[in-house]
Structures are given as structure tokens and as C-alpha cells.
Design an enzyme around this catalytic site. Structure first.
Site, PDB file in Angstrom:
ATOM      1  N   CYS A 133       0.802  -1.240   0.000  1.00 18.98           N
ATOM      2  CA  CYS A 133       0.000   0.000   0.000  1.00 18.98           C
ATOM      3  C   CYS A 133       0.827   1.280   0.000  1.00 18.98           C
ATOM      4  O   CYS A 133       0.289   2.358  -0.261  1.00 18.98           O
ATOM      5  CB  CYS A 133      -0.962  -0.011   1.183  1.00 18.98           C
ATOM      6  N   HIS A 228      -2.386   6.487   4.358  1.00 15.54           N
ATOM      7  CA  HIS A 228      -0.933   6.461   4.562  1.00 15.54           C
ATOM      8  C   HIS A 228      -0.331   7.738   3.962  1.00 15.54           C
ATOM      9  O   HIS A 228      -0.766   8.188   2.887  1.00 15.54           O
ATOM     10  CB  HIS A 228      -0.299   5.281   3.831  1.00 15.54           C
TER      11      HIS A 228
END
Ligand SMILES: NC(=O)c1ccc[n+]([C@@H]2O[C@H](COP(=O)([O-])OP(=O)(O)OC[C@H]3O[C@@H](n4cnc5c(N)ncnc54)[C@H](OP(=O)(O)O)[C@@H]3O)[C@@H](O)[C@H]2O)c1
Length: 324
Positions: A133, A228
Site C-alpha cells: 500500500c 498512509h
């Protein structure tokens, strides 16, 4: 409305699987089945306007030959066991674990960066790997800049939300006093770096097809639910002016440039498809360097959405081959 492929979402009860189901419903797919472990078999999950009953994912259920596409988000050990059965049964398989990412011969794909690699899987065993990710948004931002002024070196520091570690960590954080939250490093150590850091280096090299690219990464978890962020210091073979880099990125697919005073944040990135990038400036510590900052939804572009985009490339390629 899109219809047609018979789709299995394997890991449908998890953090990534939940978003996968949402995105499939939003895109108009109807022939969808939900799979998870025996623990969740029989549970009901929302899907579109209705519900799906969770089936146990076994070699037999996935390998029965009645699925065209399987989207896996179940962890590396379970993927190694189950993905080959689904592929042998004829399904195109997109796997979000690290089981296949760095294995030679398996495409590791970010459609905006190396989408053409995905179709190679159709001539092999129909298995494609979805990157980590943090690798996905990093590659989305670096590739257009690399195409302009060859990338020579990358330093990156990540600030990763707890949803990257699965649904149970999200539940934990929801129940915690975040002011007192300790930063849990839930990765294993490989010598003096974490496997998350070495994965980020190796996967970025593979996706960008720059096998010798120096990449130095420091990855940490932060007490954020979804989204993130990454601070990036990138060096190029020639100086890229920040305003030129911003202009290139304004035209890059799946990237949205934010100008000051707007800055990328996980809250702004959560729930949207684009990677947010901003704070694009000269790196004062490097002769031909740029500093940038990005935030992206790790469950969408970092996982579920990227996998669906890979799957759609493959489904289109199957149709094109059949018509040829
Ligand atoms: N979270 C992210 O941002 C992210 C991003 C990229 C990649 N990934 C990868 O995606 C995978 C799943 O991550 P996640 O965050 O969604 O984890 P999660 O929330 O813990 O969900 C795991 C899912 O896998 C299922 N499962 C576990 N063992 C299984 C087995 N033996 N057979 C069938 N199903 C099984 C679970 O089902 P039960 O409900 O039955 O336990 C659950 O649906 C991992 O490989 C992770 O590395 C995650």
C-alpha cells in the site's frame, strides 16, 4: 451498468475486502460471491442494495471452475494455499498479499505505471500481484517524474495508518485513547530494517523496472485510522524545477496536486481514489533533488481499487483476445 464476470472476493470480511465489495457494487458488478475463512462462513455482508452470505474459501470452492475472477485479500500463507486452486479452476487471480509480489515471472502491477505487464499473466497461470500500500502511491508519483528526468535515488519516510494492519487493528484504535497511543511496529525485522522497508524498496524497483534504483525507506505506524502518508526525497539525473514537477503531476493519472496552503493529509485522502501530492519543493540537501509529500487511501488505491483496476485490464484483454 457493467455486468458479466463471475467474481469471488476472498477475504470479504476484512479491511480490504470490505472496500473491495463496496467498489465492485459501485462499479455495477452484480455476480459477486463473498469468501472468508471457516470462522465467518454463513455471516451476512452488505453488497449494493442487498446482502451476500459468506462462503468458506477452500481449494474446492475456489477451484470449482465457476469463477472468472478472484480478488484475494487474505494474507500471505492463506494466499499461497488458495490462489493456485482458483487459478487452476480458470479464474484470473489478483492477490494483495506478498506471496507472489517478488517472485520472478509474476507481474507486480500498478496500472498507471506498468499496466501492460498484467496481461503477461494470461499466458501463464493468470495470477497477478498487487503491490504494498505504500509502493502503489509512491510509484504513481515517481513514474511521471522519472519519465521526464531519470530517477537516480529515493529516500522515503512513511506514516502508515493502522488499517494497513487489518480490521482488528482498526477496532483496537477505535477503542483506544489515541493521546496515549504507542507506535506499534508490527513488521518483522530483517537485519536492521523492517520487512516493510525492504518490501518498499524491492517492489518499487520491480514496478518501475529500475532494478538498481537506490531506495532508502523508514516506515512507521501512526495512530490514524485510514490513509498512509509519505515524505519523499527524490534525486534525478537533471534538475526538475518544482513548478515543472507539479505541472507534470497535474497531468498524471490517479494523482491530484495540492498547492499551498493545502497539504496532503490522511483525512483528505481517505475515501477518495486519487493520490494527493503536495509540498513539492527543491531538496536543499541535494543538487538535483525534489522533496514531496503524499497521502493516499491505503484501502482503496493502496489495495482494493488498484486490484480492481488490474482485474479490469485483464478482463478487457480476455475480451479483446476472444474477438481477435
Ligand atoms: N490493509 C491494507 O491497507 C492492505 C493494503 C495492501 C495489501 N493488504 C494485504 O491484504 C491482505 C488482507 O489485509 P486486510 O487488512 O484486509 O486484513 P484483515 O482485515 O485482517 O482481513 C483478513 C481477511 O482474510 C480472511 N482470512 C484469513 N485467513 C483466511 C483463510 N485461511 N482462508 C480464507 N480467508 C481467510 C479473513 O476472514 P475471517 O473473517 O474469516 O477471519 C478476513 O476476511 C493481507 O495480505 C495484507 O497484507 C492490506
Amino acid at each position: 451498468m457493467v455486468s458479466g464476470p463471475r467474481i469471488g472476493v476472498v477475504g470479504a470480511t476484512g479491511a480490504v475486502g470490505t472496500i473491495t465489495m463496496q467498489l465492485l457494487a459501485e462499479r455495477g458488478y452484480r455476480d459477486v460471491r463473498a469468501f472468508a475463512s471457516a470462522r465467518s462462513a454463513g455471516a451476512r455482508l452488505p453488497f449494493g442494495d442487498g446482502e451476500l452470505v459468506v462462503e468458506e474459501a477452500t481449494p474446492e470452492t475456489l477451484g470449482a471452475g465457476d469463477l472468472d475472477l478472484c480478488l484475494f485479500s487474505i494474507g500471505t500463507t492463506a494466499s499461497r494455499e488458495l490462489v493456485p486452486h482458483a487459478a487452476a479452476g480458470g479464474a484470473i487471480c489478483v492477490d494483495k498479499s506478498s506471496a507472489y509480489r517478488l517472485v520472478d515471472g509474476y507481474p507486480l502491477v500498478v496500472p498507471e505505471v506498468n499496466g501492460a505487464r498484467a496481461v503477461e499473466a494470461l499466458d501463464r497461470d493468470r495470477i497477478v500481484a498487487n503491490p504494498n500500500c505504500c509502493t502503489i502511491p509512491l510509484a504513481c508519483v515517481l513514474k511521471p517524474l522519472h519519465d521526464q528526468a531519470r530517477l537516480e535515488r529515493v529516500h522515503v519516510a512513511t506514516y502508515q495508518s493502522v488499517s494497513g494492519a487489518g480490521a482488528h487493528r482498526m477496532e483496537q484504535l477505535r477503542g483506544e485513547d489515541t493521546a496515549g497511543h504507542d507506535l506499534v511496529m508490527d513488521w518483522s525485522w530483517e537485519g536492521d530494517e523492517s520487512d516493510e522497508e525492504s518490501k518498499l524498496r524491492a517492489e518499487t524497483r520491480k514496478v518501475m523496472e529500475l532494478p538498481d534504483l537506490p531506495v532508502s525507506a523508514t516506515c512507521v505506524r501512526v495512530p490514524v485510522l485510514v490513509g498512509h502518508s509519505e515524505a519523499i526525497w527524490a534525486e534525478f539525473s537533471e534538475q526538475l524545477e518544482p513548478e515543472d514537477a507539479a505541472e507534470i503531476l497535474r497531468h498524471a493519472p490517479s494523482v491530484r496536486v495540492l498547492d499551498l496552503p493545502a497539504v496532503p493529509t490522511p483525512a483528505a485522502a481517505a475515501g477518495i481514489d486519487d493520490v494527493l501530492v503536495g509540498r513539492i519543493r527543491r531538496d536543499e540537501a541535494s543538487a538535483r533533488g525534489l522533496a514531496l509529500y503524499l497521502s493516499s487511501d491505503n484501502l482503496r488505491k493502496g489495495a482494493a481499487l488498484n486490484a480492481i483496476q488490474i482485474a479490469e485490464l485483464l478482463l478487457d484483454a480476455v475480451v479483446a483476445r476472444a474477438a481477435a
